[in-house]
Design a protein around this motif. Structure first.
Motif, PDB file in Angstrom:
ATOM      1  N   GLY A 178       0.779  -1.232   0.000  1.00 38.99           N
ATOM      2  CA  GLY A 178       0.000   0.000   0.000  1.00 38.99           C
ATOM      3  C   GLY A 178       0.806   1.274   0.000  1.00 38.99           C
ATOM      4  O   GLY A 178       0.264   2.352   0.255  1.00 38.99           O
ATOM      5  N   HIS A 179       2.104   1.196  -0.330  1.00 41.43           N
ATOM      6  CA  HIS A 179       2.949   2.384  -0.237  1.00 41.43           C
ATOM      7  C   HIS A 179       4.073   2.297  -1.255  1.00 41.43           C
ATOM      8  O   HIS A 179       4.643   1.227  -1.491  1.00 41.43           O
ATOM      9  N   VAL A 180       4.402   3.453  -1.865  1.00 38.85           N
ATOM     10  CA  VAL A 180       5.517   3.550  -2.810  1.00 38.85           C
ATOM     11  C   VAL A 180       6.431   4.681  -2.364  1.00 38.85           C
ATOM     12  O   VAL A 180       5.974   5.807  -2.117  1.00 38.85           O
ATOM     13  N   HIS A 181       7.719   4.386  -2.229  1.00 35.68           N
ATOM     14  CA  HIS A 181       8.728   5.417  -1.987  1.00 35.68           C
ATOM     15  C   HIS A 181       9.405   5.693  -3.331  1.00 35.68           C
ATOM     16  O   HIS A 181      10.136   4.854  -3.847  1.00 35.68           O
ATOM     17  N   HIS A 186       6.744  10.014  -0.826  1.00 38.92           N
ATOM     18  CA  HIS A 186       6.150   8.829  -0.220  1.00 38.92           C
ATOM     19  C   HIS A 186       4.662   8.817  -0.596  1.00 38.92           C
ATOM     20  O   HIS A 186       3.908   9.705  -0.204  1.00 38.92           O
ATOM     21  N   ILE A 187       4.279   7.821  -1.363  1.00 36.89           N
ATOM     22  CA  ILE A 187       2.965   7.799  -2.011  1.00 36.89           C
ATOM     23  C   ILE A 187       2.100   6.683  -1.419  1.00 36.89           C
ATOM     24  O   ILE A 187       2.403   5.497  -1.624  1.00 36.89           O
ATOM     25  N   PRO A 188       1.027   7.014  -0.690  1.00 37.83           N
ATOM     26  CA  PRO A 188       0.087   5.982  -0.252  1.00 37.83           C
ATOM     27  C   PRO A 188      -0.850   5.601  -1.399  1.00 37.83           C
ATOM     28  O   PRO A 188      -1.278   6.465  -2.173  1.00 37.83           O
ATOM     29  N   LEU A 189      -1.148   4.330  -1.518  1.00 34.52           N
ATOM     30  CA  LEU A 189      -1.964   3.854  -2.639  1.00 34.52           C
ATOM     31  C   LEU A 189      -3.406   3.565  -2.240  1.00 34.52           C
ATOM     32  O   LEU A 189      -4.158   2.991  -3.023  1.00 34.52           O
ATOM     33  N   ASP A 190      -3.801   3.977  -1.020  1.00 33.49           N
ATOM     34  CA  ASP A 190      -5.163   3.701  -0.567  1.00 33.49           C
ATOM     35  C   ASP A 190      -6.145   4.807  -0.914  1.00 33.49           C
ATOM     36  O   ASP A 190      -7.296   4.797  -0.475  1.00 33.49           O
ATOM     37  N   GLY A 191      -5.692   5.783  -1.730  1.00 28.18           N
ATOM     38  CA  GLY A 191      -6.576   6.878  -2.138  1.00 28.18           C
ATOM     39  C   GLY A 191      -6.642   8.029  -1.157  1.00 28.18           C
ATOM     40  O   GLY A 191      -7.324   9.032  -1.423  1.00 28.18           O
ATOM     41  N   SER A 192      -5.952   7.939  -0.022  1.00 24.89           N
ATOM     42  CA  SER A 192      -5.985   9.014   0.973  1.00 24.89           C
ATOM     43  C   SER A 192      -5.173  10.214   0.485  1.00 24.89           C
ATOM     44  O   SER A 192      -4.238  10.083  -0.314  1.00 24.89           O
ATOM     45  N   ASN A 193      -5.538  11.394   0.962  1.00 20.47           N
ATOM     46  CA  ASN A 193      -4.829  12.613   0.595  1.00 20.47           C
ATOM     47  C   ASN A 193      -3.519  12.733   1.367  1.00 20.47           C
ATOM     48  O   ASN A 193      -3.415  12.325   2.533  1.00 20.47           O
ATOM     49  N   ILE A 197      -1.336   9.917 -10.231  1.00 25.76           N
ATOM     50  CA  ILE A 197      -1.305  10.854  -9.101  1.00 25.76           C
ATOM     51  C   ILE A 197      -2.021  12.132  -9.519  1.00 25.76           C
ATOM     52  O   ILE A 197      -1.726  12.700 -10.577  1.00 25.76           O
ATOM     53  N   TRP A 198      -2.972  12.568  -8.689  1.00 28.48           N
ATOM     54  CA  TRP A 198      -3.678  13.824  -8.917  1.00 28.48           C
ATOM     55  C   TRP A 198      -3.164  14.842  -7.913  1.00 28.48           C
ATOM     56  O   TRP A 198      -3.020  14.545  -6.723  1.00 28.48           O
ATOM     57  N   ARG A 199      -2.896  16.046  -8.380  1.00 28.52           N
ATOM     58  CA  ARG A 199      -2.355  17.095  -7.511  1.00 28.52           C
ATOM     59  C   ARG A 199      -3.178  18.372  -7.681  1.00 28.52           C
ATOM     60  O   ARG A 199      -3.543  18.738  -8.811  1.00 28.52           O
ATOM     61  N   THR A 200      -3.417  19.077  -6.599  1.00 32.02           N
ATOM     62  CA  THR A 200      -4.122  20.356  -6.656  1.00 32.02           C
ATOM     63  C   THR A 200      -3.537  21.295  -5.609  1.00 32.02           C
ATOM     64  O   THR A 200      -3.097  20.853  -4.536  1.00 32.02           O
ATOM     65  N   GLY A 201      -3.477  22.575  -5.931  1.00 22.56           N
ATOM     66  CA  GLY A 201      -2.940  23.576  -5.008  1.00 22.56           C
ATOM     67  C   GLY A 201      -2.862  24.924  -5.678  1.00 22.56           C
ATOM     68  O   GLY A 201      -3.404  25.127  -6.771  1.00 22.56           O
ATOM     69  N   THR A 202      -2.182  25.854  -5.041  1.00 25.57           N
ATOM     70  CA  THR A 202      -2.039  27.210  -5.560  1.00 25.57           C
ATOM     71  C   THR A 202      -0.633  27.415  -6.091  1.00 25.57           C
ATOM     72  O   THR A 202       0.352  27.202  -5.374  1.00 25.57           O
ATOM     73  N   VAL A 203      -0.546  27.798  -7.371  1.00 18.97           N
ATOM     74  CA  VAL A 203       0.727  28.050  -8.029  1.00 18.97           C
ATOM     75  C   VAL A 203       0.696  29.457  -8.602  1.00 18.97           C
ATOM     76  O   VAL A 203      -0.170  29.782  -9.419  1.00 18.97           O
ATOM     77  N   SER A 204       1.615  30.311  -8.158  1.00 14.83           N
ATOM     78  CA  SER A 204       1.675  31.716  -8.608  1.00 14.83           C
ATOM     79  C   SER A 204       0.330  32.404  -8.453  1.00 14.83           C
ATOM     80  O   SER A 204      -0.103  33.173  -9.320  1.00 14.83           O
ATOM     81  N   GLY A 205      -0.369  32.129  -7.346  1.00  8.95           N
ATOM     82  CA  GLY A 205      -1.636  32.785  -7.038  1.00  8.95           C
ATOM     83  C   GLY A 205      -2.831  32.204  -7.755  1.00  8.95           C
ATOM     84  O   GLY A 205      -3.943  32.710  -7.601  1.00  8.95           O
ATOM     85  N   ASN A 206      -2.646  31.159  -8.539  1.00 13.98           N
ATOM     86  CA  ASN A 206      -3.741  30.541  -9.281  1.00 13.98           C
ATOM     87  C   ASN A 206      -3.908  29.086  -8.847  1.00 13.98           C
ATOM     88  O   ASN A 206      -2.940  28.406  -8.476  1.00 13.98           O
ATOM     89  N   THR A 207      -5.148  28.602  -8.910  1.00 12.60           N
ATOM     90  CA  THR A 207      -5.421  27.215  -8.577  1.00 12.60           C
ATOM     91  C   THR A 207      -4.933  26.314  -9.703  1.00 12.60           C
ATOM     92  O   THR A 207      -5.273  26.523 -10.871  1.00 12.60           O
ATOM     93  N   THR A 249      -2.032  19.232  -2.488  1.00 10.62           N
ATOM     94  CA  THR A 249      -2.781  18.095  -1.968  1.00 10.62           C
ATOM     95  C   THR A 249      -2.852  17.026  -3.051  1.00 10.62           C
ATOM     96  O   THR A 249      -3.264  17.301  -4.179  1.00 10.62           O
ATOM     97  N   CYS A 250      -2.425  15.810  -2.706  1.00 13.86           N
ATOM     98  CA  CYS A 250      -2.285  14.749  -3.704  1.00 13.86           C
ATOM     99  C   CYS A 250      -3.025  13.493  -3.272  1.00 13.86           C
ATOM    100  O   CYS A 250      -3.249  13.255  -2.082  1.00 13.86           O
ATOM    101  N   SER A 251      -3.395  12.706  -4.250  1.00 16.10           N
ATOM    102  CA  SER A 251      -3.913  11.356  -4.015  1.00 16.10           C
ATOM    103  C   SER A 251      -3.444  10.483  -5.171  1.00 16.10           C
ATOM    104  O   SER A 251      -3.145  10.976  -6.260  1.00 16.10           O
TER     105      SER A 251
END
Length: 421
Positions: free
Chosen positions: A326-329, A342-349, A377-387, A361-363
């Protein structure tokens, strides 16, 4: 392109002879050569080395320092030159040589950097020097563009809203940081272990550089031609218990404790790894053999020209995946150093910082297939003031791994890897 170099050597030593050129041509670059660290002695017989540095622009020598007498593997020059040219140069090569009083001087290593009209200042940056893609040391230098076209800092990554992915964000941060580098890497993002020097690729074999006026031109690789295997840039080392060789570049003594801790984690992860682990096709080492769409991606997302050329000139990475239940380094051995995730594979953020320090924030999800599988891997956050919302896929099929980044706006770039033997 004709060029003229006005040179100065601080702390003694003869001035370099002037290179023929036209008076009145604009000043293009100021190059400061601070110091170097050599991994071994290049002296042909027992004795200390007297290293000196040679600067070439677009394959033509324009300056050389005085030898740093009796400095052996740690020369310091504190030397600079101002380069005049009718046109902006496209590449800058620095070669470190050592004097040989009885025979020809000996090459210790070279590095080639791209240049562009919109290039930024490189202030006391440390770059690896290599011979035939073998790491031989590092050199600390500064490069300052001169003239009106170079006077603005507007051409930076600060306004680029798109995530770049992988080590590209780290490269952008490295170039935007015009402060003197901090020895303890306190500004490094989480999961980033900065190497002692940035490793640029050795391009192909068509150009020549006149390294000494009395010698024949020495062959030197051209900029932006196919890269050599990243494995050959690593110093010979003893494999760890998992068969993974960690990069140990010049100046990396402070990181040995971190590397040792990482090796212990790898051994622990491997001990837990069983045949039923879903992501086991990822496990092991991978060498990059191709990069696709990167230049087009960087241009479409508004990355300045110099940043694009620098990214395309950096050494290609190698990857290691250590898989437990359930984990990938994930370890990205990049030109900038080692990037860990360090990537959890259970879908948790989970939270991961990109190379520009943005917390994302990744899953992740692993989807198995008959001959491998896909890590998304899906990633979301703020980059240079934009989502920013983007995704990365790593598709394993037998001994091949294909990486692709989609920035969410239909722009993609990728790399292809082959499993290490």
């Amino acid at each position: 392109m004709t060029s003229l170099c006005s040179c100065a050597s601080v702390g003694g030593g003869a001035l370099s002879p002037r290179v023929p050129g036209k008076e009145g041509e604009p000043e293009r670059l100021r190059v400061q050569l601070h110091s170097a660290k050599l991994e071994r002695s290049f002296a042909k017989a027992a004795g200390w080395m007297d290293p000196y540095a040679v600067v070439s622009i677009d394959g033509r020598e324009v300056y050389r320092t005085s030898p740093a007498l009796w400095s052996h593997k740690n020369p310091s020059w504190k030397s600079d030159c101002t380069i005049r040219a009718a046109e902006a140069p496209r590449s800058l090569t620095v070669a470190v040589w050592t004097q040989n009083r009885l025979r020809k001087d000996v090459l210790c290593g070279t590095v080639t950097l791209p240049c562009a009209d919109d290039m930024c200042t490189l202030k006391q940056k440390e770059f690896a020097i290599t011979i035939d893609s073998k790491l031989t040391g590092s050199i600390c230098l500064s490069v300052m563009p001169l003239g009106q076209r170079f006077s603005t800092r507007a051409n930076t990554m600060m306004s680029v809203a798109s995530a770049l992915g992988g080590e590209m964000d780290n490269i952008a941060n490295f170039l935007d940081d015009d402060e003197t580098p901090k020895g303890d890497n306190e500004d490094s993002g989480a999961g980033f272990s900065r190497s002692g020097s940035v490793v640029m690729a050795e391009p192909g074999d068509k150009g020549v550089v006149c390294l000494r006026s009395e010698d024949q031109p020495a062959e030197h690789p051209n900029l932006l031609s196919p890269k050599k295997s990243s494995d050959s840039l690593k110093k010979p080392s003893t494999p760890t218990a998992t068969g993974i060789n960690f990069i140990d570049p010049p100046g990396a003594e402070k990181e040995k404790a971190t590397v040792a801790k990482t090796e212990a984690e790898v051994v622990t992860d491997t001990a837990k790894c069983g045949d039923d682990d879903l992501a086991t096709p990822l496990a092991g080492g991978w060498n990059c053999v191709a990069t696709t769409g990167l230049e087009e991606f960087l241009k479409a997302t508004g990355v300045p020209a110099f940043y694009r050329r620098f990214a395309l000139s950096a050494r290609w990475p190698s990857w290691d995946f250590n898989v437990s239940k359930g984990h990938v380094h994930f370890i990205n051995h990049s030109a900038m150093g080692d990037l860990h995730e360090h990537i959890p594979l259970d879908g948790s953020n989970y939270i991961w910082k990109d190379g520009r320090g943005n917390p994302l924030t990744c899953s992740a999800k692993w989807t198995p297939s008959a001959d491998g599988g896909v890590l998304t891997i899906w990633r979301t956050g703020t980059v240079s003031g934009n989502t920013a919302k983007y995704s990365e896929t790593r598709t394993v099929s037998g001994s091949s791994l294909v990486f692709e980044l989609d920035n969410g706006d239909g722009l993609t770039w990728g790399r292809t890897f082959e499993r290490k033997a």
